[in-house]
Design an enzyme around this catalytic site. Structure first.
Site, mmCIF file in Angstrom:
data_model
loop_
_atom_site.group_PDB
_atom_site.id
_atom_site.type_symbol
_atom_site.label_atom_id
_atom_site.label_comp_id
_atom_site.label_asym_id
_atom_site.label_seq_id
_atom_site.Cartn_x
_atom_site.Cartn_y
_atom_site.Cartn_z
ATOM 1 N N GLU A 150 -5.131 13.571 -26.793
ATOM 2 C CA GLU A 150 -4.291 12.586 -26.120
ATOM 3 C C GLU A 150 -2.810 12.919 -26.271
ATOM 4 O OE1 GLU A 150 -2.756 9.475 -24.149
ATOM 5 O OE2 GLU A 150 -4.939 9.645 -24.360
ATOM 6 N N THR A 182 -4.464 10.505 -18.656
ATOM 7 C CA THR A 182 -5.689 11.090 -19.192
ATOM 8 C C THR A 182 -6.683 11.411 -18.090
ATOM 9 O OG1 THR A 182 -5.453 9.987 -21.330
ATOM 10 C CG2 THR A 182 -7.665 10.636 -20.686
ATOM 11 N N HIS A 195 -2.051 7.652 -29.426
ATOM 12 C CA HIS A 195 -1.793 6.664 -28.373
ATOM 13 C C HIS A 195 -1.262 5.418 -29.055
ATOM 14 C CE1 HIS A 195 -2.300 3.954 -25.005
ATOM 15 N NE2 HIS A 195 -2.764 4.930 -24.244
ATOM 16 N N ASP A 248 -4.514 16.520 -22.722
ATOM 17 C CA ASP A 248 -4.797 15.933 -21.411
ATOM 18 C C ASP A 248 -3.528 15.861 -20.569
ATOM 19 O OD1 ASP A 248 -3.591 13.965 -22.960
ATOM 20 O OD2 ASP A 248 -4.932 12.348 -22.328
ATOM 21 N N HIS A 249 -2.422 15.547 -21.214
ATOM 22 C CA HIS A 249 -1.119 15.494 -20.549
ATOM 23 C C HIS A 249 -0.056 15.406 -21.631
ATOM 24 C CE1 HIS A 249 -0.735 11.159 -21.432
ATOM 25 N NE2 HIS A 249 -2.031 11.088 -21.133
#
Length: 648
Positions: free
Chosen positions: A285, A325, A456, A507-508
């Site tokens: 994440e 995501t 996150h 994911d990013h």
């Protein structure tokens, strides 16, 4: 001439003024925050305050349009009755609290995404459980609610002291002035909502200026309205035959045989001796490249990942396709450029697609998607379950979902720490290890897609694991790095490890905002493949995309396979570095230093990109380069919407 402050419109006018003043305050706070990341000229500041005032006024008129109509039609004999006073006061309080909550939400949303409300905010409304719990764990929610109620009380008291309630309820406003006033306000609101698009606030390349020019509530409804974008309706096009010819030429590598016309369906022949290891993909994440020392970070947040990068196949110049995501999942399972609108993971008719999992399944693997939260969020369970993956997640209950894959809930006994987004990374890795042990005993090859959650907001994790306090992004990154290191140390003792490849990729990035409309540097992510047999460590410094990961892996494994992927083997002699980046509306094709930006209204902008300076200078690129960008996005959209990405 009617004095509006002494008419039944006194409360409405006071509300509009309140809304404009608070919008000005929020814009100023966001401006101060943005000043830490971007420089603003005097004219840019003047523009976003002026344009912002226009959008704020239009939004206020839209918000009050129904009340304007109510003030027009309610007769005097009813207007002065007690029930109307109570009704009006309740409506006033309702809109006051809603707008105050919106202003607070704008500040928190900007803190996370450095943007006005967009599709993400719309999506979050669907997943109230995760979002409410996330807010509760990230902020002192009781204090914030109390604060908003206090502010609402103060504003109400100011209205009272200014006699706006008294003037409104005691006034006598004849019908003719009411018709003129209400009709004018309603017509202006309708004209604004009909003809003023949110994109009208966007001028120039300074993304911060564009976002500051917008109004949060209006941006939210604009995002809600434009959740899906038809490429053919909004973007620049070329002939369909020409588009597929361009893309097929780009994908035509050694050992490739295309099938059919206007298609990218093809057979790829491997050139190395084939072998089939287990594959564990750890999708981290929000792991921006600049968290790693390899990219200049000096905080020692990722000692494990930096060590792995030195001793693996390291993609040192890889870029995510998007900012969420589900975009990363789309890229890593479908190897496709981002199409405008929502990710395919969240769309209708996304079942039985030709995925990475299909290639593994065809080779005899069992595919499993592991997620520490509830996979109902963002439609993840449906997407993976309908595309060849079993599911292991921390769902609150088993739902009557209609997908082919099996679903297993993570049990309480396997959980040591949990927050709003799910169990900690250490716990999900332990679940993966147990599952791998079982698969090994059953003599089954496995391909695992793991989605982590600890990095996150609210950035919480188990105590006594690292020497940093919870609550910051940096601490969460450090914990995730620790959890990955602990996971690798554990699996090295397993009998299945020697025949297992581990991939670590983001994911990013943690943030996508920058001074440019799409800031390329904010899409750079780390990616590494380790424990691949007979492959020496390697630094792949070519510019690569997330969509290239598995085609490159399969080439290293020597596999023959059929493909409907846009991803390429980046180690091939014919590979030309290019990446695809996108937001919900903006689509980027970057080839070398040539940058093509596609936008709605069939707008095409071209630039030269200087990576060292992170600069994008307007430059007229060759038509061939522009058409390459258009062809990739146009054909990707067509193949999905026409159902041609489904299993053959």
């Amino acid at each position: 001439m009617t004095n509006l402050f002494k008419s039944r419109y006194a409360i409405l006018l006071g509300f509009i003024i309140y809304f404009l003043l608070f919008s000005l305050l929020i814009r100023s706070i966001l401006f101060i925050s943005s000043s830490q990341h971007s420089e603003f000229t005097f004219f840019e500041v003047l523009r976003f305050y002026t344009v912002g005032l226009f959008f704020d006024l239009g939004t206020a008129l839209v918000l009050t349009a129904l009340y304007s109509a109510y003030l027009l039609i309610i007769p005097e004999r009813f207007y002065h009755q007690k029930w109307n006073r109570i009704f009006t006061f309740l409506i006033f309080l309702f809109f006051l609290v809603i707008t105050l909550f919106s202003f607070f939400a704008e500040l928190t949303f900007w803190q996370e995404f450095e943007s006005r409300f967009n599709f993400i905010a719309v999506d979050y409304l669907i997943y109230t459980y995760e979002v409410i719990h996330n807010i509760n764990e990230s902020y002192p929610l009781p204090l914030l609610i109390a604060g908003m109620l206090i502010i609402a009380s103060v504003i109400t008291y100011i209205f009272y002291r200014l006699k706006l309630f008294e003037n409104s309820f005691d006034s006598r406003t004849p019908r003719k002035p009411r018709i003129v006033i209400s009709s004018s306000l309603i017509i202006l609101a309708i004209l604004f909502a009909t003809f003023i698009k949110n994109s009208a606030a966007e001028h120039g390349n300074n993304r911060y200026v564009n976002e500051l020019s917008k109004a949060g509530i209006y941006s939210f409804f604009a995002a809600f309205k434009n959740n899906e974008l038809n490429y053919h309706d909004f973007y620049s096009l070329i002939g369909n035959d020409s588009a597929f010819k361009i893309v097929r030429n780009q994908l035509n590598e050694k050992g490739t045989t295309f099938k059919g016309i206007n298609s990218i369906y093809r057979e790829i022949k491997g050139t190395a001796a084939p072998y089939k290891p287990n594959v564990i993909l750890i999708t981290v994440e929000s792991l921006s490249a600049d968290f790693l020392a390899h990219y200049g970070n000096t905080e020692r947040l990722t000692p494990t990942l930096d060590s792995i990068a030195d001793n693996s196949i390291f993609f040192s110049d890889m870029y995510a396709t998007g900012t969420r995501t589900v975009r990363g999942m789309e890229a890593l399972t479908l190897a496709i450029p981002p199409t405008p609108g929502s990710s395919i993971v969240r769309r209708m008719d996304n079942e039985n697609l030709f995925t990475v999992g299909h290639v593994f399944k065809d080779k005899g693997y069992v595919n499993t998607f592991f997620y520490g939260g509830d996979g109902y969020f963002d439609n993840m369970n449906h997407f993976f379950g309908s595309n060849g993956y079993n599911i292991v997640d921390r769902g609150r209950k088993l739902l009557n979902e209609t997908y082919a894959g099996t679903r297993t809930l993570i049990q309480d006994k396997d959980v040591t720490f949990e927050n709003a987004w799910g169990i900690c990374d250490g716990d999900i890795f332990n679940v993966v290890i147990k599952d791998a042990d079982t698969k090994y005993k059953q003599h089954r090859l496995f391909n695992n897609f793991i989605m982590t959650t600890s990095n996150h907001r609210p950035y919480t994790f188990p105590d006594h694991k690292i020497n940093m306090p919870v609550g910051s992004r940096e601490a969460a990154v450090r914990y995730t790095d620790y959890a990955i290191g602990n996971f690798l140390n554990q699996i090295k003792t397993k009998p299945w490890f020697d025949n297992t490849v581990v991939i670590i990729v983001a994911d990013h990035c943690a943030s996508s905002a920058g001074k440019n409309e799409i800031d390329i540097s904010k899409y750079q992510i780390p990616c590494m493949i380790l424990n691949l047999k007979n492959q020496p460590k390697m630094n792949i410094s070519k510019m690569t995309s997330q969509i290239d990961l598995f085609p490159t892996l399969w080439s290293l494994l020597g596999w023959n396979y059929t493909s409907e992927f846009y991803g390429k083997d980046v180690l091939a002699d014919t590979y030309e570095p290019r990446v695809f980046l996108g937001t919900y509306q903006k689509l980027v094709y970057l080839k070398g230093d040539s940058l093509v930006l596609l936008s709605p209204q069939r707008k095409v902008d071209t630039y030269l990109y200087n990576k060292a300076k992170n600069e994008q200078k307007p430059f007229k690129l060759p038509l061939r380069t522009v058409n390459e960008g258009i062809a990739n996005y146009q054909t990707a959209f067509d193949l999905f919407t026409d159902g041609k990405l489904r299993l053959k």
